[in-house]
Design an enzyme around this catalytic site. Sequence first.
Site: not given
Ligand code: BJW
Length: 250
Positions: A125, A220
């Site tokens: 990302h 996790n």
């Molecule tokens: C601990 C802890 C400790 C706590 N130790 N653990 C297929 C199906 C459905 C949807 C889609 C699909 N394909 C694409 C999509 C759309 C979309 C998507 O996935 N949406 C879903 C939300 C439904 N995807 C996209 O848009 C992607 N692009 C794409 O697919 O392009 C093709 C396309 C283009 C145009 C149209 C359609 C398709 C791009 C995704 C980019 C995501 N960007 C972000 C923001 C980055 C910039 C910023 O920082 O502002 O990235 S979103 C945000 O979520 C960020 C993260 O990298 C990402 C993932 O989050 P993460 O890391 O999992 O964090 P959390 O907070 O969710 O979880 C934290 C975890 O830690 C928890 O489980 C806790 O329990 C745990 N934890 N303490 C270990 N101490």
Amino acid sequence: MVLTEVTGELIHIFDSARNVAVLTGAGVSAESGVPTFRGGGDATMWSWRGRPVTELSSAEMLATDPTLVWEWFDYRRGLLKELSPNPGHYALAEWEGRFENFALITQNIDDLHRAAGSMNLLELHGNIWRARCLRCSSTFEARESPLEQNPPLCLVCGGPSRPDVVLFGESLPEGVFERAEEAASRADLFFVIGTSAVVYPAASLPIAAKQGGARIIEVNPERTDISILADVTVLGRAGEILPQFVTQRG
Ligand code: BJW
């Protein structure tokens, strides 16, 4: 299987692995003080001016109000520059030299894996300390915090830039997901650490790994969407669990 610590059997699996790939998310940085996106564990969540992250970090917001997007990223950069890697990051950096093949794939943009010493890093990302020119597409390091100008200007052509990160609704940088998928498919051991595994295509990597025959170990504090696929979920914090893989070896 659900565990709360690293057992001898897990150490044995770890020690016998040859091709290891790791997917990390915001949770791996939670113990460094970096807020997560969706909570979980006892992590704090990003919030700014009462607006949801999905709105601030979106392609729509960048198109309508790029100044606001840079202000939001400037705020985050201000927090991040005060923070350091935690034992989870350091453990992963240490794993890099242990296996025949090792790939560290991160969804995080915070640069803490690199700060801990990881070198072969696939950043799905992007990176918060880089900017990308909206005119000539050059990418360049932009580490000044707070920003001297909004937007920072391109070092090559002087054009306006944007954060070099993948916002919601945008595609991942060319090639990086393909390399991550390749590493996942050839892995015999795949770790899923600190991610809610709801954002695609990153969340499809453990599925590719499983299809390729890998064992999946999740770390996790909470069960996630991917737990059902995992051979083992170790319920605990990354900073406490990951160092156990090394320190508990016989
Ligand atoms: C601990 C802890 C400790 C706590 N130790 N653990 C297929 C199906 C459905 C949807 C889609 C699909 N394909 C694409 C999509 C759309 C979309 C998507 O996935 N949406 C879903 C939300 C439904 N995807 C996209 O848009 C992607 N692009 C794409 O697919 O392009 C093709 C396309 C283009 C145009 C149209 C359609 C398709 C791009 C995704 C980019 C995501 N960007 C972000 C923001 C980055 C910039 C910023 O920082 O502002 O990235 S979103 C945000 O979520 C960020 C993260 O990298 C990402 C993932 O989050 P993460 O890391 O999992 O964090 P959390 O907070 O969710 O979880 C934290 C975890 O830690 C928890 O489980 C806790 O329990 C745990 N934890 N303490 C270990 N101490």
